[in-house]
Design a protein around this motif. Structure first.
Motif, mmCIF file in Angstrom:
data_model
loop_
_atom_site.group_PDB
_atom_site.id
_atom_site.type_symbol
_atom_site.label_atom_id
_atom_site.label_comp_id
_atom_site.label_asym_id
_atom_site.label_seq_id
_atom_site.Cartn_x
_atom_site.Cartn_y
_atom_site.Cartn_z
ATOM 1 N N UNK A 53 17.807 58.273 58.302
ATOM 2 C CA UNK A 53 16.526 58.589 57.666
ATOM 3 C C UNK A 53 15.351 58.346 58.599
ATOM 4 N N UNK A 54 15.634 57.888 59.811
ATOM 5 C CA UNK A 54 14.580 57.664 60.785
ATOM 6 C C UNK A 54 13.972 56.279 60.744
ATOM 7 N N UNK A 55 14.560 55.355 59.983
ATOM 8 C CA UNK A 55 14.028 53.993 59.905
ATOM 9 C C UNK A 55 14.549 53.166 61.072
ATOM 10 N N UNK A 56 13.636 52.535 61.803
ATOM 11 C CA UNK A 56 14.039 51.635 62.878
ATOM 12 C C UNK A 56 14.260 50.241 62.295
ATOM 13 N N UNK A 57 15.415 49.660 62.616
ATOM 14 C CA UNK A 57 15.770 48.371 62.047
ATOM 15 C C UNK A 57 16.262 47.417 63.125
ATOM 16 N N UNK A 58 15.921 46.136 62.974
ATOM 17 C CA UNK A 58 16.497 45.117 63.838
ATOM 18 C C UNK A 58 17.992 45.046 63.544
ATOM 19 N N UNK A 59 18.799 45.048 64.586
ATOM 20 C CA UNK A 59 20.253 44.965 64.416
ATOM 21 C C UNK A 59 20.621 43.489 64.241
ATOM 22 N N UNK A 60 20.478 42.990 63.025
ATOM 23 C CA UNK A 60 20.687 41.574 62.733
ATOM 24 C C UNK A 60 22.050 41.041 63.121
ATOM 25 N N UNK A 61 23.125 41.762 62.859
ATOM 26 C CA UNK A 61 24.458 41.269 63.242
ATOM 27 C C UNK A 61 24.930 41.733 64.616
ATOM 28 N N UNK A 415 16.985 46.341 54.549
ATOM 29 C CA UNK A 415 17.081 47.628 55.230
ATOM 30 C C UNK A 415 15.821 48.449 55.018
ATOM 31 N N UNK A 416 15.262 48.389 53.821
ATOM 32 C CA UNK A 416 14.006 49.094 53.568
ATOM 33 C C UNK A 416 12.870 48.522 54.408
ATOM 34 N N UNK A 417 12.937 47.217 54.682
ATOM 35 C CA UNK A 417 11.867 46.530 55.410
ATOM 36 C C UNK A 417 12.055 46.549 56.921
ATOM 37 N N UNK A 418 13.271 46.930 57.391
ATOM 38 C CA UNK A 418 13.465 47.042 58.828
ATOM 39 C C UNK A 418 14.441 46.064 59.442
ATOM 40 N N UNK A 419 15.440 45.610 58.672
ATOM 41 C CA UNK A 419 16.424 44.669 59.199
ATOM 42 C C UNK A 419 17.800 44.987 58.641
ATOM 43 N N UNK A 420 18.772 45.174 59.530
ATOM 44 C CA UNK A 420 20.164 45.286 59.103
ATOM 45 C C UNK A 420 20.718 43.884 58.879
ATOM 46 N N UNK A 421 21.288 43.672 57.701
ATOM 47 C CA UNK A 421 21.918 42.399 57.369
ATOM 48 C C UNK A 421 23.401 42.662 57.193
ATOM 49 N N UNK A 422 24.210 41.691 57.561
ATOM 50 C CA UNK A 422 25.639 41.811 57.265
ATOM 51 C C UNK A 422 25.963 40.819 56.159
ATOM 52 N N UNK A 423 25.839 41.241 54.894
ATOM 53 C CA UNK A 423 26.089 40.283 53.821
ATOM 54 C C UNK A 423 27.582 40.003 53.648
ATOM 55 N N UNK A 424 27.964 38.755 53.779
ATOM 56 C CA UNK A 424 29.326 38.333 53.460
ATOM 57 C C UNK A 424 29.284 37.784 52.043
ATOM 58 N N UNK A 443 9.912 38.335 63.530
ATOM 59 C CA UNK A 443 10.012 39.528 62.672
ATOM 60 C C UNK A 443 11.287 39.472 61.832
ATOM 61 N N UNK A 444 12.399 39.132 62.468
ATOM 62 C CA UNK A 444 13.681 39.057 61.753
ATOM 63 C C UNK A 444 13.599 38.078 60.585
ATOM 64 N N UNK A 445 13.074 36.893 60.851
ATOM 65 C CA UNK A 445 13.012 35.861 59.808
ATOM 66 C C UNK A 445 12.041 36.261 58.708
ATOM 67 N N UNK A 446 10.920 36.873 59.086
ATOM 68 C CA UNK A 446 9.933 37.301 58.089
ATOM 69 C C UNK A 446 10.524 38.340 57.132
ATOM 70 N N UNK A 447 11.250 39.315 57.698
ATOM 71 C CA UNK A 447 11.852 40.343 56.845
ATOM 72 C C UNK A 447 12.932 39.745 55.953
ATOM 73 N N UNK A 448 13.747 38.853 56.511
ATOM 74 C CA UNK A 448 14.792 38.232 55.701
ATOM 75 C C UNK A 448 14.178 37.411 54.575
ATOM 76 N N UNK A 449 13.087 36.712 54.848
ATOM 77 C CA UNK A 449 12.393 35.958 53.801
ATOM 78 C C UNK A 449 11.930 36.890 52.682
ATOM 79 N N UNK A 450 11.357 38.018 53.056
ATOM 80 C CA UNK A 450 10.905 38.980 52.045
ATOM 81 C C UNK A 450 12.074 39.508 51.226
#
Length: 469
Positions: A53-61, A415-424, A443-450
């Protein structure tokens, strides 16, 4: 940084339709197998990926703990091309290639103790499988045919091939799959967060070591061939064992002639700031180290097992000089994979390892700040790997009812905010590329907090969660 557009709606629909019609991806459920489409990724650059969809995301994992030097690395891309043009393949049954010989020497120089020899595989599962088959072969050659049992731990993950998967300590991994369970003994997960109530961490460590000692007495050292442990349990939720635990387990293995296999598929090649973490971080010298993932930063499938010279010399001096270690892979010692690993090692040694060590305390501290959120039970980790464990039921400390819902919602929001999470399930694992900077960590921590905060609010509004007592 180059910009990449997402796909058109028509192209996205075609992508999903084709995936559902033809692609089987890992770990599907029966109700969707061969008929699902997962989120598409079209490009990567540095610590970021861009989805369809063109969203740039931090590759968290970092992919799956593996994209250590980041995406779009030109030196590695050039190596892929140049080695493919020089020599794309040779049979390891009859010949050897320069990259594999050079890489082997470099890895031996980094490995602890006398781990001077490498058997190359195509990934982590086959690396663990190799280590286990080597243990079985060695004991056959040495006339110890009964010394084949493997001691693993609850919560562990070691792979998806038959023997390696048999070691996995997550119950859901075995619900519908067969395994060689008769060969495996499972010890308690060394998770201090889930230790018995009222027990100190030190006493918990004593309990774990005593359990292993009692297990050896119960089954007999003459029947136990190996103990295998991830220095930090990765897919089990980034479980950092109590201080001294691994050293004491290693001592018991030495005392009873049990191979200590350190599964460093995740922790090697910079994740904890060193090429190998066993000695540098935990002070242990295993008999075998398995590795994969970060060895090529995910640019080529490669893994391997570092094996002690002492073990090989013992075999060479046996009375069965013609005994065949009938184990191998078509792509063992692949010239392209080994060349890529050399370039990857150049980058790690050239500054990325130092950068990872320098940023690790900041990374851990910033993530630790999330513990002020009511839904977060614990943030734990080491180096550039961490887990944010969400606990929806504080009283029982066993949030079964909301586990899946919590992880799924946090992932979607992030993901909507810009961070890939790997939820276990209810645990958010963060292991970004080692090249991540401190502003990018923020940025990573801020998005995860949100993402966690939005999930808290939703669950509360819907009456699914009442918050902390």
């Amino acid at each position: 940084m180059r910009k990449v557009k997402g796909l058109s709606q028509q192209a996205r629909d075609a992508f999903a339709e084709s995936a559902r019609a033809h692609l089987i991806q890992p770990w599907p459920v029966a109700g969707e197998i061969g008929a699902e489409s997962r989120g598409g990724i079209v490009s990567g650059n540095g610590i970021y990926v861009t989805d369809i969809e063109g969203r740039r995301q931090i590759d968290g994992p970092a992919g799956m703990w593996c994209t250590n030097v980041g995406h779009g690395c030109e030196p590695i891309a050039r190596t892929l091309y140049e080695q493919a043009m020089a020599l794309s393949y040779n049979s390891p049954w009859y010949t050897a290639n320069d990259p594999s010989v050079r890489l082997s020497e470099r890895l031996a120089n980094h490995a602890p103790g006398d781990l001077n020899h490498v058997f190359y595989t195509t990934g982590g599962s086959s690396a663990v499988e190799t280590a286990l088959r080597f243990m079985q072969f060695a004991n056959n050659v040495l006339g110890r045919a009964d010394k084949k049992m493997i001691v693993a731990r609850q919560g562990a993950y070691h792979g998806s091939t038959y023997l390696s998967a048999s070691l996995n300590g997550r119950p859901r991994d075995h619900d519908w799959m067969d395994s060689a369970g008769e060969l495996v003994i499972k010890l308690t997960c060394p998770n201090p967060f889930r230790r018995p109530a009222g027990v100190s961490v030190e006493a918990f460590c004593d309990m774990l070591v005593d359990e292993f000692r009692n297990t050896i007495e119960t089954y007999g050292a003459e029947r136990i061939g190996a103990f295998i442990a991830e220095p930090i349990m990765a897919s089990g939720g980034v479980i950092v064992p109590p201080e001294g635990y691994l050293d004491r387990m290693r001592a018991l293995c030495t005392e009873h002639d049990i191979l200590f296999i350190a599964d460093e598929v995740v922790t090697a090649f910079g994740r904890l700031g060193h090429v190998f973490a066993s000695k540098e971080v935990f002070g242990i010298e295993p008999d075998i180290i398995t590795f994969a993932k970060g060895v090529t930063s995910g640019y080529f499938p490669l893994g391997g097992a570092m094996i002690s010279s002492r073990l090989l010399e013992r075999l060479r001096q046996s009375n069965h000089a013609d005994a065949m270690f009938a184990h191998g892979l078509t792509y063992s010692s692949h010239p392209i994979g080994c060349a890529v690993a050399e370039t990857n090692l150049d980058l790690l040694e050239g500054g990325i390892l130092a950068q990872a060590r320098a940023n690790a305390p900041y990374f851990q501290a910033q993530l630790k700040s999330l513990e002020d959120l009511p839904l977060v039970g614990e943030v734990r980790g080491l180096g550039l790997m961490a887990c944010v464990e969400c606990v929806a039921d504080r009283e029982s400390n066993n949030p079964l009812a909301l586990d899946l819902e919590v992880g799924k919602r946090i992932d979607a929001h992030c993901q909507q905010l810009g961070l890939l999470v790997r939820p276990l399930i209810h645990m958010c694992v963060m292991s970004p590329p080692l090249t991540i900077s401190r502003p990018q960590i923020d940025d990573l921590v801020s998005i995860l907090r949100q993402g966690i905060s939005l999930t808290q609010d939703e669950l509360t509004r819907e009456g699914l969660w009442k918050g902390c007592p």
